[in-house]
Design an enzyme around this catalytic site. Structure first.
Site, PDB file in Angstrom:
ATOM      1  N   HIS A 181       0.813  -1.207   0.000  1.00 50.74           N
ATOM      2  CA  HIS A 181       0.000   0.000   0.000  1.00 50.74           C
ATOM      3  C   HIS A 181       0.854   1.268   0.000  1.00 50.74           C
ATOM      4  O   HIS A 181       0.555   2.225  -0.695  1.00 50.74           O
ATOM      5  CB  HIS A 181      -0.911  -0.020   1.226  1.00 50.74           C
ATOM      6  CG  HIS A 181      -1.908   1.088   1.270  1.00 50.74           C
ATOM      7  ND1 HIS A 181      -3.115   1.020   0.599  1.00 50.74           N
ATOM      8  CD2 HIS A 181      -1.879   2.293   1.876  1.00 50.74           C
ATOM      9  CE1 HIS A 181      -3.783   2.130   0.811  1.00 50.74           C
ATOM     10  NE2 HIS A 181      -3.058   2.929   1.577  1.00 50.74           N
TER      11      HIS A 181
ATOM     12  N   HIS B 256     -10.382   3.043  -0.465  1.00 49.83           N
ATOM     13  CA  HIS B 256     -10.513   2.588   0.915  1.00 49.83           C
ATOM     14  C   HIS B 256     -11.343   1.308   0.898  1.00 49.83           C
ATOM     15  O   HIS B 256     -12.348   1.179   1.596  1.00 49.83           O
ATOM     16  CB  HIS B 256     -11.133   3.675   1.808  1.00 49.83           C
ATOM     17  CG  HIS B 256     -10.292   3.957   3.011  1.00 49.83           C
ATOM     18  ND1 HIS B 256     -10.797   4.256   4.240  1.00 49.83           N
ATOM     19  CD2 HIS B 256      -8.941   3.955   3.173  1.00 49.83           C
ATOM     20  CE1 HIS B 256      -9.801   4.443   5.098  1.00 49.83           C
ATOM     21  NE2 HIS B 256      -8.670   4.268   4.470  1.00 49.83           N
TER      22      HIS B 256
END
Lengths: 735, 228
Positions: free
Chosen positions: A45, A91
């Protein structure tokens, strides 16, 4: 403290060779705090370790690009002394585990990325994807995500003006929540995440640090889901939009002065990434005394403090001597602001806790020299099997009216007012084109300018043909922006894929990136920011490749904006672009026949570019009254939308040559726009189409109470309107 | 003539009200910080804007009423100064006791942002001498359902304190076009003296041609005409 073993490193999501590299960098084994720092910074990430080699293919420069990828957001010049900063972020994993807080903090995170650049966020879009409507979790996730976005965005006062929502079974185990935000900044007032000036104080501002969100980015966002994913709920952060609003206003007040050298939000990997990235960009080091960090609870360890993803926090590097001025502004807004350290010249991140040094790591190794993988890729077997559609083998329906009604009531096509009416889409009073047209448009107060934006991705296309799907995503978002009267200028993207350690997923990724890159090069719309979300898989089943593209366009005169719906009776309806009868990958095939097959529609990007230029020229000369892109559901759905989405309901009578009627009506050929105009302008419009070598087809005229297409479609428009606008409500009422 | 726009922590329509007052209507306008305690005598009209003061975590307006500026606002109201509270501003006026009644969660429990029509029930206030009797104005709230007991409703009616009611585009008042379930379709009320108005719809959001609707401007123009 116990010895750090390979097992502990693996529990942190690190690979064997990554652990060995850490030992090599430090010349010793890391302690737990240091291991934690490496694990989050080297997570997929934060480090983009699997995607970096491919992301380099994106064009990122143009004369109007002020800031490309690598900062908190991309920035383009819009003229008259202003620039806009924008970015899209995912998200996904948190929203699947805890939809309300996951989506809310997604909004909070992207807003901080924007205002940390000095820009006031003025508009957001949300690109959402859920599982099948009948899946037992879909309604729960939909309601949770929408109210999470609404409560956060509404409270902070940034309008959510558009986006997209799709339902497909490929998202049953992994929903997608991609949030885009755009902010306005004066060109000479841009701020960067830069820890320059040895001795300058490092100031922590905003919420206190708690134990929430620890390992959100490394364990939650950088791994596949399985049946135990529910247990990861504690790694989801909790949002507080009120504190973020105070933080936003305090930061914008701070930016009016010349007190700071750099600022960065604490997003994924919190205090770790903000300090390391700021020092990395400046080539400096940072010292922080963790005993000074405001904490929500006693007894937090340095490991927890550095890895917490508590929301609504920023890290500021102030100019020495201006500390008090900075602290005073945050005090006015009742926010914590504490000097926690200073910039050093040794190139190390040095942390003190309980009076002792608890971590010391060379910054450049954590930030710039994170592992980079050129992962193997291989064309998956399924590609050949799903690209053999025999169009003529698909039977023609008995009743085209019924098909059109079904498509208009399909949640992927139906109007989304159930969603956008829960979002404040008007606050800041800039929204000129409200949700429900091709692209949303905002005006820029004090100038003549307008900014249009649209997010798009047809993931079924991307599944069937990732490269062409990527091109189409860019072209469609450009076309949508152009259909509002704006010239497409730059994109941000959010690349959602499965597990990159699988060669076939990596192939989908590589192909999509190349498709996006090629389209952006030809359309001259560079990629200025973005985000990659891998590991969108549950129990080994990946989502369709979903590279969401958000295009930003500029109107030099916002008064020239256009909308999709017909304006008057007896106007001429024209199709600009090629009317090919392609059926592959269409919503029609998927929804009516449950067939997911290509080939997907052809795309000629140079043609697309000419089409957009032609449309803009027609509009700038005041020749057209409406413009609508043809996408899901094809020509018939697009015509219906032109009839029923405006203030006045206006019917249409259309005649065109068809070979295979279903493909002509419901096929999704690209580069097509429906425009309406006064009869007297028709010749001038045709001249412009000819000049750009664009196909031009007179379809018919507006008027009446029905939508009529040849002898195939004849439906009362009030009936169409009811189906189109009530589908969502009906779905949600159904238990 | 000078307007003041109050800023609470969490106000988010403050800039919008300021923009309309100052740039659209050309009135000298100041922001007023909620911690200020100076008298408001230099102002002709105070606007309490929409938003989420203190995050509205307890109850909309419940914390804002303790802000220092509220006592100056009360004093200003007692002296007959004009006060208009919009959305969260209306909620704050109710919580501070400057208006009577309560606003509870919308009937459908969701936030609602859309255009609605309101009928001007009482044209004799400084805020409602509008050209049109039916105005199209957007709402944007989650707690906008007006409620009170019967005796207060009767009092509001008999004193002509009900200024705006939700209606359809023809002015018909029905439950179908009552967006949030408000008692008696109430969209805005004033105090007995008529110098304090609270309304849920946002007139500042529809005061400019570029936004496609200028009905809201009639409310601001009414205030200006009254003060001129």
């Amino acid at each position: 403290m116990s010895e750090i073993t390979l097992e502990v490193a693996i529990e942190h999501g690190l690979k064997v060779e990554e652990f060995e590299k850490i030992i090599e960098i430090l010349g010793r084994k890391p302690n737990l705090t240091e291991l934690g720092i490496f694990s989050v910074m080297w997570s997929e990430h934060c480090s983009y370790k699997s995607s970096r080699v491919h992301l380099k293919k994106f064009p990122t420069k143009a004369p109007w690009v002020i800031q490309g990828p690598g900062e908190n957001a991309g920035i383009i010049d819009i003229g008259e002394g202003y620039a806009v900063a924008f970015k899209m972020e995912s998200h996904n994993h948190p929203s699947f585990v805890e939809p309300y807080q996951g989506a809310a903090t997604g909004v909070g995170g992207i807003l901080r990325d924007i205002f940390t650049m000095g820009a006031r966020p003025i508009a957001s879009l949300d690109s959402l994807r859920f599982g099948e409507p009948d899946n037992e979790r879909t309604k729960y996730l939909l309601k949770g995500v929408v109210s999470g976005i609404a409560d956060y965005g509404n409270c902070i006062g940034v309008p959510t003006i558009g986006g997209e929502i799709y339902f497909d079974k490929c998202y049953n185990g992994n929903i997608l929540v991609n949030v885009f935000s755009l902010g306005l900044v004066k060109k000479d007032k841009i701020f960067y995440g830069y820890a320059g000036g040895v001795g300058n104080p490092v100031i922590y501002v905003g919420s206190k640090t708690g134990r929430d969100g620890i390992h959100g980015c490394s364990l939650l966002a950088s791994d596949e889901f399985d049946e135990k994913s529910e247990e990861k709920r504690p790694t989801v952060q909790v949002g507080d939009p009120f504190t973020e609003k105070l933080l936003l206003e305090a930061c914008l007040e701070l930016f009016q002065h010349d007190y700071i050298v750099g600022i960065q939000d604490m997003g994924a990997a919190g205090l770790t990434s903000s300090s390391v990235e700021m020092a990395g960009r400046a080539g400096t080091g940072i010292f922080m005394d963790l005993d000074k960090v405001p904490l929500r609870e006693k007894g937090m360890t340095p490991y927890e403090i550095m890895l917490s993803e508590s929301q609504e926090r920023m890290l500021i590097v102030a100019k020495k001597g201006y500390e008090d001025k900075v602290l005073e502004i945050f005090k006015k807004w009742d926010l914590d602001a504490v000097i926690v350290g200073h910039v050093t010249d040794d190139g190390f991140l040095t942390l003190k806790y309980n009076g002792e040094i608890c971590a010391k790591i060379p910054v450049k190794y954590i930030s710039d020299e994170a592992p980079v993988y050129n992962r193997p890729y291989e064309k998956p077997d399924y590609i050949e099997k799903v690209n053999n559609l025999d169009k003529n083998g698909i039977p023609e329906p008995d009743d085209y009216n019924e098909i059109l009604k079904k498509l208009l009531g399909n949640l992927n096509i139906a109007n989304k007012k159930w969603v956008y009416e829960q979002y404040d889409h008007m606050v800041r009073i800039n929204t000129v084109v409200l949700p429900g047209s091709d692209a949303a448009v905002i005006r820029i107060k004090g100038t003549k300018k307008g900014v249009a934006m649209s997010s798009d991705c047809n993931s079924r296309f991307c599944f069937l043909n990732p490269k062409r799907g990527g091109m189409i995503a860019v072209c469609e978002s450009a076309r949508n922006v152009a259909c509002s009267g704006a010239r497409p200028k730059a994109i941000t993207d959010c690349l959602n894929f499965g597990n990159p350690e699988k060669p076939e997923i990596m192939w989908q990724f590589k192909e999509s990136v190349e498709g996006i890159a090629e389209a952006c090069k030809i359309l001259d719309t560079p990629v200025v920011s973005g985000n990659v979300s891998f590991y969108n898989e549950t129990s080994g089943v990946p989502i369709y490749p979903t590279p969401t593209v958000a295009m930003v366009g500029i109107l030099d005169d916002v008064n020239q904006h256009i909308t999709q719906w017909f304006k008057d009776e007896n106007d001429v309806i024209v199709l600009v672009g090629k009317q090919n009868e392609e059926l592959g990958g269409s919503e029609y095939l998927a929804y009516i026949y449950n067939i997911i097959k290509g080939p997907i529609p052809e795309i000629d990007i140079n043609y697309e570019k000419r089409l957009i230029n032609a449309l803009l020229e027609m509009n700038e000369n005041g020749l057209i009254k409406s413009a609508h892109d043809i996408s899901e559901g094809g020509l018939a759905v697009a015509l219906a939308e032109c009839c029923i989405t405006g203030k006045k309901l206006i019917g249409a009578k259309v005649e065109l040559n068809v070979e295979k009627a279903s493909a002509a009506l419901f096929g999704e050929s690209q580069s097509r726009i429906i425009i309406s105009c006064d009869e007297s302008n028709l010749n001038k419009i045709k001249e412009i189409a000819d000049k750009y070598n664009i196909d031009f087809l007179r379809l018919g005229v507006t008027g009446g109470k029905e939508l009529k297409i040849n002898n195939l479609i004849n439906i009362n428009i009030i009936e169409l309107k009811e189906i189109y606008f009530n589908a969502f409500d009906n779905y949600l009422k159904k238990i | 003539m000078k307007f003041g726009v109050v800023r609470f922590p969490g106000s988010n329509c403050d800039d919008d009200c300021y923009h309309v007052a100052k740039n659209v209507l050309g009135i000298e306008t100041d922001y007023l910080w909620h911690k200020d305690t100076k008298p408001l005598s230099e102002y002709s009209c105070i606007i309490i804007p929409g938003g989420f003061s203190y995050g509205d975590y307890l109850r909309p307006g419940a914390i804002a009423k303790f802000s220092p500026i509220i006592s100056s606002i009360k004093e200003f109201a007692d002296k007959g100064g004009l006060i208009i509270g919009i959305c969260n501003g209306f909620q704050i006026l109710l919580e501070s006791g400057l208006l009577e009644g309560v606003l509870i969660r919308n009937k459908n429990l969701n936030f609602i942002c859309k255009d609605v029509y309101i009928k001007v029930e009482n044209k004799n206030t400084p805020f409602s001498k509008t050209e049109k009797n039916i105005l199209k104005i957007p709402i944007a709230h989650k707690e906008g359902c007006f409620y009170c007991d019967e005796s207060l409703l009767n009092k509001l009616k008999s004193n002509n304190q009900i200024v705006f009611r939700y209606c359809d585009e023809n002015g018909d008042i029905t439950e179908k076009v009552n967006p949030n379930g408000s008692l008696y379709s109430i969209a805005g009320i004033c105090n007995e003296k008529g110098n304090v108005l609270g309304m849920m719809p946002h007139p500042e959001r529809c005061s400019e041609k570029i936004l496609g609707n200028e009905d809201g401007r009639q409310i601001f123009q009414s205030i200006i005409d009254y003060l001129s």
